[in-house]
Design a protein around this motif. Structure first.
Motif, PDB file in Angstrom:
ATOM      1  N   ASN A 131       0.804  -1.217   0.000  1.00  0.00           N
ATOM      2  CA  ASN A 131       0.000   0.000   0.000  1.00  0.00           C
ATOM      3  C   ASN A 131       0.843   1.276   0.000  1.00  0.00           C
ATOM      4  N   VAL A 132       2.123   1.150   0.309  1.00  0.00           N
ATOM      5  CA  VAL A 132       2.993   2.328   0.367  1.00  0.00           C
ATOM      6  C   VAL A 132       3.200   2.872  -1.039  1.00  0.00           C
ATOM      7  N   HIS A 133       3.082   4.185  -1.196  1.00  0.00           N
ATOM      8  CA  HIS A 133       3.221   4.798  -2.513  1.00  0.00           C
ATOM      9  C   HIS A 133       3.717   6.233  -2.352  1.00  0.00           C
ATOM     10  N   GLY A 134       4.062   6.839  -3.463  1.00  0.00           N
ATOM     11  CA  GLY A 134       4.468   8.239  -3.437  1.00  0.00           C
ATOM     12  C   GLY A 134       5.911   8.455  -3.856  1.00  0.00           C
ATOM     13  N   VAL A 135       6.253   9.726  -4.040  1.00  0.00           N
ATOM     14  CA  VAL A 135       7.575  10.115  -4.517  1.00  0.00           C
ATOM     15  C   VAL A 135       8.357  10.781  -3.393  1.00  0.00           C
ATOM     16  N   SER A 136       9.658  10.521  -3.356  1.00  0.00           N
ATOM     17  CA  SER A 136      10.543  11.147  -2.372  1.00  0.00           C
ATOM     18  C   SER A 136      11.878  11.436  -3.036  1.00  0.00           C
ATOM     19  N   VAL A 137      12.675  12.289  -2.418  1.00  0.00           N
ATOM     20  CA  VAL A 137      14.019  12.583  -2.903  1.00  0.00           C
ATOM     21  C   VAL A 137      14.973  12.522  -1.714  1.00  0.00           C
ATOM     22  N   TRP A 138      16.098  11.848  -1.905  1.00  0.00           N
ATOM     23  CA  TRP A 138      17.072  11.626  -0.834  1.00  0.00           C
ATOM     24  C   TRP A 138      18.316  12.476  -1.053  1.00  0.00           C
ATOM     25  N   ILE A 139      18.913  12.894   0.059  1.00  0.00           N
ATOM     26  CA  ILE A 139      20.206  13.570   0.040  1.00  0.00           C
ATOM     27  C   ILE A 139      21.073  12.950   1.126  1.00  0.00           C
ATOM     28  N   HIS A 140      22.365  13.226   1.085  1.00  0.00           N
ATOM     29  CA  HIS A 140      23.269  12.717   2.119  1.00  0.00           C
ATOM     30  C   HIS A 140      23.008  13.461   3.434  1.00  0.00           C
ATOM     31  N   PRO A 141      23.118  12.770   4.576  1.00  0.00           N
ATOM     32  CA  PRO A 141      22.875  13.425   5.872  1.00  0.00           C
ATOM     33  C   PRO A 141      23.720  14.681   6.102  1.00  0.00           C
ATOM     34  N   SER A 142      24.905  14.735   5.499  1.00  0.00           N
ATOM     35  CA  SER A 142      25.763  15.908   5.681  1.00  0.00           C
ATOM     36  C   SER A 142      25.198  17.150   4.995  1.00  0.00           C
ATOM     37  N   GLN A 143      24.205  16.961   4.129  1.00  0.00           N
ATOM     38  CA  GLN A 143      23.643  18.082   3.367  1.00  0.00           C
ATOM     39  C   GLN A 143      22.339  18.629   3.950  1.00  0.00           C
ATOM     40  N   LYS A 144      21.960  18.134   5.109  1.00  0.00           N
ATOM     41  CA  LYS A 144      20.733  18.612   5.734  1.00  0.00           C
ATOM     42  C   LYS A 144      20.822  20.121   5.969  1.00  0.00           C
ATOM     43  N   ASP A 145      19.737  20.821   5.603  1.00  0.00           N
ATOM     44  CA  ASP A 145      19.642  22.275   5.758  1.00  0.00           C
ATOM     45  C   ASP A 145      20.638  23.041   4.892  1.00  0.00           C
ATOM     46  N   ARG A 146      21.201  22.360   3.885  1.00  0.00           N
ATOM     47  CA  ARG A 146      22.078  23.044   2.939  1.00  0.00           C
ATOM     48  C   ARG A 146      21.393  23.097   1.578  1.00  0.00           C
ATOM     49  N   THR A 147      22.079  23.589   0.562  1.00  0.00           N
ATOM     50  CA  THR A 147      21.430  23.819  -0.735  1.00  0.00           C
ATOM     51  C   THR A 147      20.856  22.545  -1.339  1.00  0.00           C
ATOM     52  N   ALA A 148      21.511  21.401  -1.111  1.00  0.00           N
ATOM     53  CA  ALA A 148      21.018  20.143  -1.688  1.00  0.00           C
ATOM     54  C   ALA A 148      19.619  19.822  -1.176  1.00  0.00           C
ATOM     55  N   TYR A 149      19.351  20.173   0.090  1.00  0.00           N
ATOM     56  CA  TYR A 149      18.038  19.891   0.666  1.00  0.00           C
ATOM     57  C   TYR A 149      16.946  20.657  -0.084  1.00  0.00           C
ATOM     58  N   CYS A 155      11.022  17.167  -5.635  1.00  0.00           N
ATOM     59  CA  CYS A 155       9.948  16.313  -5.136  1.00  0.00           C
ATOM     60  C   CYS A 155       8.593  16.997  -5.316  1.00  0.00           C
ATOM     61  N   HIS A 156       8.543  18.269  -5.002  1.00  0.00           N
ATOM     62  CA  HIS A 156       7.294  19.029  -5.121  1.00  0.00           C
ATOM     63  C   HIS A 156       6.803  19.053  -6.567  1.00  0.00           C
ATOM     64  N   HIS A 157       7.718  19.277  -7.502  1.00  0.00           N
ATOM     65  CA  HIS A 157       7.318  19.376  -8.908  1.00  0.00           C
ATOM     66  C   HIS A 157       6.824  18.037  -9.452  1.00  0.00           C
ATOM     67  N   ILE A 158       7.479  16.951  -9.076  1.00  0.00           N
ATOM     68  CA  ILE A 158       7.008  15.638  -9.545  1.00  0.00           C
ATOM     69  C   ILE A 158       5.621  15.357  -8.986  1.00  0.00           C
ATOM     70  N   SER A 159       5.461  15.573  -7.695  1.00  0.00           N
ATOM     71  CA  SER A 159       4.183  15.305  -7.042  1.00  0.00           C
ATOM     72  C   SER A 159       3.058  16.137  -7.649  1.00  0.00           C
ATOM     73  N   THR A 160       3.338  17.396  -7.903  1.00  0.00           N
ATOM     74  CA  THR A 160       2.319  18.279  -8.468  1.00  0.00           C
ATOM     75  C   THR A 160       1.938  17.855  -9.880  1.00  0.00           C
ATOM     76  N   ALA A 161       2.934  17.468 -10.671  1.00  0.00           N
ATOM     77  CA  ALA A 161       2.680  17.122 -12.075  1.00  0.00           C
ATOM     78  C   ALA A 161       1.946  15.800 -12.232  1.00  0.00           C
ATOM     79  N   THR A 162       2.219  14.852 -11.331  1.00  0.00           N
ATOM     80  CA  THR A 162       1.671  13.501 -11.497  1.00  0.00           C
ATOM     81  C   THR A 162       0.518  13.188 -10.558  1.00  0.00           C
ATOM     82  N   GLY A 163       0.347  14.018  -9.518  1.00  0.00           N
ATOM     83  CA  GLY A 163      -0.673  13.724  -8.520  1.00  0.00           C
ATOM     84  C   GLY A 163      -0.239  12.685  -7.503  1.00  0.00           C
ATOM     85  N   GLN A 164       1.021  12.304  -7.518  1.00  0.00           N
ATOM     86  CA  GLN A 164       1.522  11.328  -6.546  1.00  0.00           C
ATOM     87  C   GLN A 164       1.654  11.952  -5.159  1.00  0.00           C
TER      88      GLN A 164
END
Length: 258
Positions: free
Chosen positions: A95-113, A120-129
């Protein structure tokens, strides 16, 4: 002005199928999505490198760790501006579904995040996921790359509905174009939409000439889905029949007189 350089990494490949659904293998879907994304990015003027563009590993015949290191090295040696690894997820819970994007833990709160969140937002908005958000993971391709790197999980191949969508080229292209829109915003590039040309339907002349004893009917018949339809009143008159319409039973009666 130097154009942004993006490295696209379709996860797995060759002897490594990645996650496996009822009908699909992750490695195949990853590759198709990245090919669509490469096309979209090239339209927008990006420089694009791919870790693979067919069903092989980056370096065939080596261990997974060496292969993954080689993928990151491609980005490092070419001074890429962003590394995008594309995957599809799996879960023991169907039942688990949906889109996510991963980054390295060292990049939390940095530009990669913020880049990951926008993608992730754009994929979800475009596909309804379902928007599952940004996750932190110590994946080798995120750890070994020297630039911002994101790993897209475009859905769950173990979810029947999402796996069905993954077999649809339009769905994969929609995901890829959504990522391209996000990357254009990130790098301040104008997004160039694909030119969608509707296929032309061949013109079919469905008119049918009907002759009775050599005389053609004034009104032509029509060929519809393999069946010929003719004007019944005119045909009846040429055959010397009397035509009657029963309104109550919706019945047409042809009676041939003496």
């Amino acid at each position: 002005m130097q154009m942004p350089r993006i490295v696209l990494d379709p996860g797995h490949g060759g002897r490594d199928p990645g996650a496996v659904g009822k009908r699909l293998r992750e490695k195949d879907v990853n590759l198709q999505a990245c090919l669509y994304l490469r096309e979209a990015l090239l339209r927008a003027g990006f420089q694009v490198l791919m870790t693979r563009d067919k069903d092989i590993e980056r370096v065939p015949g080596v261990t997974d760790a060496v292969d993954l290191k080689a993928r990151a090295m491609l980005a490092n040696t070419n001074s890429a501006d962003l590394y995008v690894s594309w995957h599809y997820d799996a879960s023991v819970d169907e039942n688990v579904h949906g889109v996510s994007v991963w980054i390295h833990p060292s990049q939390k709160d940095r530009t990669a995040y913020y880049k990951a969140d926008l993608i992730c937002h754009h994929i979800s908005t475009a596909t309804g996921q379902k928007h599952r958000g940004v996750y932190l993971g110590d994946f080798q391709v995120l750890r070994d790359t020297m630039m911002d790197a994101v790993l897209i999980e475009g859905g769950f191949i173990t979810n029947a509905l999402e796996e069905a969508k993954m077999s649809d080229a339009h769905f994969l292209q929609t995901q890829a174009e959504a990522v391209a829109v996000a990357l254009c915003k990130i790098f301040d590039r104008p997004y160039v939409a694909p030119i969608m040309v509707a296929p032309k339907k061949p013109r079919v002349d469905d008119r049918v000439t009907v002759k009775v004893n050599g005389a053609s009917l004034v009104q032509q018949g029509r060929l519809i889905e393999g069946k010929t339809y003719v004007p019944v009143r005119e045909l009846a008159e040429l055959l010397g029949c009397v035509i009657a319409w029963d309104y109550d039973t919706h019945t047409v009666s042809l009676t041939r007189g003496e």
